[in-house]
Design an enzyme around this catalytic site. Structure first.
Site, mmCIF file in Angstrom:
data_model
loop_
_atom_site.group_PDB
_atom_site.id
_atom_site.type_symbol
_atom_site.label_atom_id
_atom_site.label_comp_id
_atom_site.label_asym_id
_atom_site.label_seq_id
_atom_site.Cartn_x
_atom_site.Cartn_y
_atom_site.Cartn_z
ATOM 1 N N ASN A 186 1.214 -1.245 -0.025
ATOM 2 C CA ASN A 186 -0.158 -0.007 0.160
ATOM 3 C C ASN A 186 0.580 1.267 -0.231
ATOM 4 O OD1 ASN A 186 -2.366 1.703 0.579
ATOM 5 N ND2 ASN A 186 -1.285 1.876 2.452
ATOM 6 N N ARG A 225 -8.373 5.319 1.593
ATOM 7 C CA ARG A 225 -7.756 4.619 0.633
ATOM 8 C C ARG A 225 -6.568 5.162 -0.226
ATOM 9 N NH1 ARG A 225 -13.020 2.273 -0.491
ATOM 10 N NH2 ARG A 225 -12.574 -0.283 0.709
ATOM 11 N N ASP A 267 1.719 7.260 0.213
ATOM 12 C CA ASP A 267 0.517 6.165 -0.181
ATOM 13 C C ASP A 267 1.094 5.869 -1.993
ATOM 14 O OD1 ASP A 267 -1.086 4.759 0.586
ATOM 15 O OD2 ASP A 267 -3.070 5.896 -1.210
ATOM 16 N N ARG A 296 -0.019 -12.459 2.792
ATOM 17 C CA ARG A 296 -0.934 -11.440 3.524
ATOM 18 C C ARG A 296 -1.000 -10.025 3.421
ATOM 19 N NH1 ARG A 296 0.186 -7.924 7.059
ATOM 20 N NH2 ARG A 296 -1.430 -7.079 9.245
ATOM 21 N N ASP A 341 -0.874 -6.819 3.499
ATOM 22 C CA ASP A 341 -0.877 -5.877 4.387
ATOM 23 C C ASP A 341 -1.758 -4.448 4.077
ATOM 24 O OD1 ASP A 341 0.621 -4.892 7.015
ATOM 25 O OD2 ASP A 341 1.532 -2.698 6.062
ATOM 26 N N HIS A 390 -6.897 -0.045 3.292
ATOM 27 C CA HIS A 390 -6.482 1.173 2.305
ATOM 28 C C HIS A 390 -5.955 0.924 0.847
ATOM 29 C CE1 HIS A 390 -6.000 1.976 6.141
ATOM 30 N NE2 HIS A 390 -4.990 1.306 6.874
ATOM 31 N N GLU A 446 -5.814 -8.244 5.770
ATOM 32 C CA GLU A 446 -6.331 -7.317 6.174
ATOM 33 C C GLU A 446 -6.282 -6.294 6.703
ATOM 34 O OE1 GLU A 446 -3.718 -4.683 10.061
ATOM 35 O OE2 GLU A 446 -3.737 -4.767 7.955
ATOM 36 N N ASN A 489 -2.689 -10.857 17.092
ATOM 37 C CA ASN A 489 -2.147 -10.404 15.769
ATOM 38 C C ASN A 489 -0.529 -9.592 16.243
ATOM 39 O OD1 ASN A 489 -2.802 -8.403 15.496
ATOM 40 N ND2 ASN A 489 -2.992 -8.596 14.082
ATOM 41 N N ARG A 529 -4.409 -19.730 12.415
ATOM 42 C CA ARG A 529 -3.404 -18.685 12.278
ATOM 43 C C ARG A 529 -2.822 -18.680 13.807
ATOM 44 N NH1 ARG A 529 -2.414 -12.635 9.913
ATOM 45 N NH2 ARG A 529 -3.226 -11.757 12.090
HETATM 46 C C1 QV4 Z 1 3.789 8.908 13.430
HETATM 47 C C2 QV4 Z 1 2.707 9.521 13.511
HETATM 48 C C3 QV4 Z 1 1.907 9.732 11.911
HETATM 49 C C4 QV4 Z 1 2.741 11.206 11.279
HETATM 50 C C5 QV4 Z 1 3.962 10.552 10.970
HETATM 51 C C6 QV4 Z 1 4.496 11.268 9.901
HETATM 52 O O1 QV4 Z 1 1.893 8.641 14.034
HETATM 53 O O2 QV4 Z 1 0.491 10.973 12.327
HETATM 54 O O3 QV4 Z 1 2.120 11.141 9.955
HETATM 55 O O4 QV4 Z 1 4.597 9.576 12.168
HETATM 56 O O5 QV4 Z 1 6.403 10.319 9.342
HETATM 57 C C7 QV4 Z 1 5.050 4.167 12.906
HETATM 58 C C8 QV4 Z 1 4.716 4.695 14.111
HETATM 59 C C9 QV4 Z 1 4.022 6.105 13.503
HETATM 60 C C10 QV4 Z 1 4.599 6.759 12.316
HETATM 61 C C11 QV4 Z 1 4.487 5.980 11.246
HETATM 62 C C12 QV4 Z 1 5.304 7.124 10.688
HETATM 63 O O6 QV4 Z 1 4.199 4.032 15.003
HETATM 64 O O7 QV4 Z 1 3.396 7.159 14.983
HETATM 65 O O8 QV4 Z 1 3.240 7.733 12.429
HETATM 66 O O9 QV4 Z 1 5.331 4.666 11.805
HETATM 67 O O10 QV4 Z 1 6.385 6.737 10.414
HETATM 68 C C13 QV4 Z 1 3.132 -0.973 11.565
HETATM 69 C C14 QV4 Z 1 2.708 0.173 12.842
HETATM 70 C C15 QV4 Z 1 2.632 1.203 12.768
HETATM 71 C C16 QV4 Z 1 3.926 1.687 12.490
HETATM 72 C C17 QV4 Z 1 4.146 1.143 11.039
HETATM 73 C C18 QV4 Z 1 5.142 1.764 10.243
HETATM 74 O O11 QV4 Z 1 1.290 -0.648 13.681
HETATM 75 O O12 QV4 Z 1 2.791 1.526 14.395
HETATM 76 O O13 QV4 Z 1 3.570 3.444 12.857
HETATM 77 O O14 QV4 Z 1 4.184 -0.313 11.722
HETATM 78 O O15 QV4 Z 1 6.518 1.866 10.820
HETATM 79 C C19 QV4 Z 1 -4.455 0.216 10.836
HETATM 80 C C20 QV4 Z 1 -4.602 -0.185 9.606
HETATM 81 C C21 QV4 Z 1 -3.779 -1.231 9.831
HETATM 82 C C22 QV4 Z 1 -2.571 -0.932 10.757
HETATM 83 C C23 QV4 Z 1 -2.397 -0.514 11.853
HETATM 84 C C24 QV4 Z 1 -1.622 -0.257 12.913
HETATM 85 O O16 QV4 Z 1 -5.801 -0.421 8.766
HETATM 86 O O17 QV4 Z 1 -3.956 -1.939 8.674
HETATM 87 O O18 QV4 Z 1 -4.010 0.633 11.436
HETATM 88 N N1 QV4 Z 1 -2.153 -2.435 10.190
HETATM 89 C C25 QV4 Z 1 -0.471 -2.922 9.277
HETATM 90 C C26 QV4 Z 1 0.437 -4.253 10.615
HETATM 91 C C27 QV4 Z 1 0.901 -3.026 11.056
HETATM 92 C C28 QV4 Z 1 2.176 -1.865 10.547
HETATM 93 C C29 QV4 Z 1 1.125 -1.826 9.062
HETATM 94 C C30 QV4 Z 1 -0.176 -1.460 9.192
HETATM 95 C C31 QV4 Z 1 1.385 -0.606 8.222
HETATM 96 O O19 QV4 Z 1 -0.058 -4.980 10.964
HETATM 97 O O20 QV4 Z 1 1.842 -4.096 12.278
HETATM 98 O O21 QV4 Z 1 2.337 -0.955 11.285
HETATM 99 O O22 QV4 Z 1 2.280 -1.455 7.293
HETATM 100 O O23 QV4 Z 1 -5.385 -0.051 11.433
HETATM 101 CA CA CA Z 2 -3.570 3.546 0.028
#
Ligand code: QV4
Ligand code: CA
Length: 526
Positions: free
Chosen positions: A129, A187, A196, A224, A226, A230, A262, A327, A366
């Site tokens: 994504n 999205r 994105d 999977r 991810d 979105h 997901e 998870n 899982r």
């Molecule tokens: C921060 C701010 C943002 C700001 C950004 C600016 O919070 O508001 O815009 O800085 O640069 C990390 C940090 C997060 C940070 C981001 C970007 O925690 O605070 O933003 O990096 O620097 C994992 C973690 C996230 C992590 C991300 C990328 O959970 O915390 O973000 O990896 O490192 C929703 C979605 C779902 C998602 C879930 C977590 O619908 O799809 O949130 N789950 C999947 C994965 C998850 C992963 C992602 C998606 C992203 O299972 O592990 O997020 O690929 O519910």
């Molecule tokens: Ca997207």
């Protein structure tokens, strides 16, 4: 109906369907987990190294009936050093080259080959994504050393340029997702500041398909997807249509990759899980959230209410669901699910929850396999929930060591090696295809059910002893309880249960037992 749900999932499906009924199965491969016959579960070996997974397939997963492994994202990602090497850096792609803390391409190929040869298939966590965060910076701080410039949206190692991102479509103020009730924002805008991708572009679709086809050619069995919520379902479909059939060294001709998306749908948002049924299975997040609430006996919930567990609880259709107790996100307060989620930290309740999941016919299951981290709550939040896997001072991941008692060292939890969980993975294989039968409950938290004439399970989650005679549906004989012990040759290291000629058996489970449940099946008959 069948036809409608499955059209468009593969380029040739529509046409072939008109002529051969048998082709339906080939086209619908993305719902079929592609595990070996008789196998029914996969395990998420979160953050494991490829060489450890290869060893685990051969020495443990294959021999114990595990169908496959979900691996952490294998493609190049941002190296984050503040905080020091968090696990989530792997969700910030820099390119589609196969080198991460888990290993390089050669090690990846070796893992897939050895696991497939051991009858254990590999499922890749695919981050398509987005790329890394807008604020990630400029330079080579990535796991294969590839250059990138996140501010300029430049990723020459793919290559992607600013033309390949969807910010031009995003209508929110900040460029990020501000309102989850607006499906366009969800999205087309940035999730957590992550750049994105414009998945409507032919070029971007092609680059992603190239990456996934490389994995398919190496021999993986599925993906999977991810952050599927979105991505537009139509874009996902267009990408899947470009994927090749699985590698015929291990899979029969025309096998489609298994896909599970997901999508966190706990209700109440504009986007629902069912929007994604056309492109594969979907994660059912209500499952772990509700099961945790029941096993904890919160909100007046009781195990007796599990009688109509599954669709009866408002879950998606069983053949669309990928289910799990916890998870990698919600075990540490990321993503959704909330405080009811059970994890290895509460092992007694956790084993019951996983035991129930594996005994119950709903969904494709899982199992989670974690590493331990020093959980530390401040204001209700775990401030250490960013911590990466057990690692050496140079940031490299520590190996999974195996102790004499078969548990894991170096802070790898290896829930999948806990006797109760491993034996329930086998239970699920033994009862595969059998209907849920002989339900019993005491109106409270003592329940029991069978799976045809193959297996039977009894739980006592009340504060008093269970002492009852039940119809098990099983043939007469002496069975070994696979929770308190297991069958070894002709001996049983746990409780023995006698099933009478009329299929009844007497069960006694103390509420203070280490594991207040009992499970028997026909392969553990003495
Ligand atoms: C921060 C701010 C943002 C700001 C950004 C600016 O919070 O508001 O815009 O800085 O640069 C990390 C940090 C997060 C940070 C981001 C970007 O925690 O605070 O933003 O990096 O620097 C994992 C973690 C996230 C992590 C991300 C990328 O959970 O915390 O973000 O990896 O490192 C929703 C979605 C779902 C998602 C879930 C977590 O619908 O799809 O949130 N789950 C999947 C994965 C998850 C992963 C992602 C998606 C992203 O299972 O592990 O997020 O690929 O519910
Ligand atoms: Ca997207």
């Amino acid at each position: 109906m069948e036809y409608k749900m499955r059209t468009g999932t593969h380029k040739d499906c529509k046409m072939k369907l008109l002529f051969f009924l048998v082709v339906i199965k080939l086209c619908s491969g993305q719902y079929d987990p592609n595990v070996k016959p008789g196998k029914t579960s996969i395990v998420h070996l979160f953050e494991w190294k490829w060489e450890d997974i290869a060893d685990e397939c051969e020495r443990y997963l294959g021999p114990n009936g595990f169908g496959g492994v979900q691996i952490s994202p294998p493609n190049e990602n941002l190296v984050i050093t503040k905080p020091w090497r968090p696990w989530d850096e792997r969700y910030q792609p820099v390119s589609y080259q196969l080198c991460t803390r888990s290993g390089n391409e050669e090690q990846f190929i070796d893992m897939v080959t050895r696991c497939n040869n051991a009858g254990v298939h590999i499922y890749v966590d695919t981050v398509i994504n987005h790329m890394t965060g807008y604020g990630a910076g400029i330079g080579n701080s990535s796991t294969c050393g590839s250059y990138f410039n996140s501010g300029a949206r430049d990723f020459p190692a793919v290559p992607y340029s600013f033309l390949d991102f969807s910010n031009y479509k995003c209508k929110s103020h900040s460029g990020g997702i501000e309102n989850y009730n607006d499906p366009y924002q969800v999205r087309d805008c940035q999730l957590l500041g992550l750049l994105d991708l414009a998945l409507e572009k032919d070029y971007v679709r092609e680059k992603i398909a190239e990456y996934m086809n490389n994995l398919i050619n190496i021999g993986v069995a599925g993906f999977r997807l991810d952050a599927s919520k979105h991505m537009w379902p139509g874009d996902i479909k267009a990408i899947l249509n470009r994927l090749e059939d699985l590698n015929t060294t291990w899979f029969s001709n025309g096998t489609r990759p298994f896909v599970y998306q997901e999508v966190i749908d706990l209700g109440g948002e504009a986007i629902s899980a069912s929007d994604y049924f056309g492109t594969g299975r979907v994660t059912e997040f209500k499952y772990g959230a509700k099961l945790g609430t029941v096993i904890r006996r919160w909100n007046g919930e009781k195990m007796a209410y599990l009688r109509n567990w599954g669709e009866g609880w408002g879950f998606m259709p069983s053949d669309r669901a990928l289910v799990f107790v916890d998870n990698h996100d919600n075990q540490r307060g990321h993503g959704a699910g909330g405080s009811s989620i059970l994890t290895f930290f509460e092992s007694q309740l956790y084993k019951m929850a996983v035991g129930f999941m594996l005994a119950h016919p709903y969904g494709f299951t899982r199992v989670m396999s974690s590493y331990r981290w020093p959980r530390h709550f401040a204001d209700g939040k775990d401030i250490n929930n960013w911590m990466g896997p057990p690692s050496n001072p140079d940031g490299s991941t520590q190996p999974v060591t195996i102790k004499a008692d078969t548990t894991c060292g170096n802070n790898w939890v290896c829930e999948h090696r806990w006797r109760q969980i491993k034996n329930m993975v086998i239970f699920r294989n033994v009862v595969d295809g059998q209907a849920l039968t002989n339900w019993w409950d005491n109106g409270n938290n003592q329940i029991a059910f069978g799976r045809g004439n193959k297996g039977f399970i009894v739980f006592n989650n009340d504060d008093w002893d269970l002492d009852v005679t039940l119809n098990t549906g099983l043939p007469a004989g002496t069975y070994c309880d696979v929770i308190s012990g297991q069958k070894q040759d002709t001996m049983c290291s746990g409780k023995k249960i006698t099933v009478n000629k009329d299929s009844t058996a007497h069960f006694q489970i103390s509420n203070t037992a280490e594991d207040p449940f009992v499970a028997i099946h026909v392969n553990a008959k003495l």
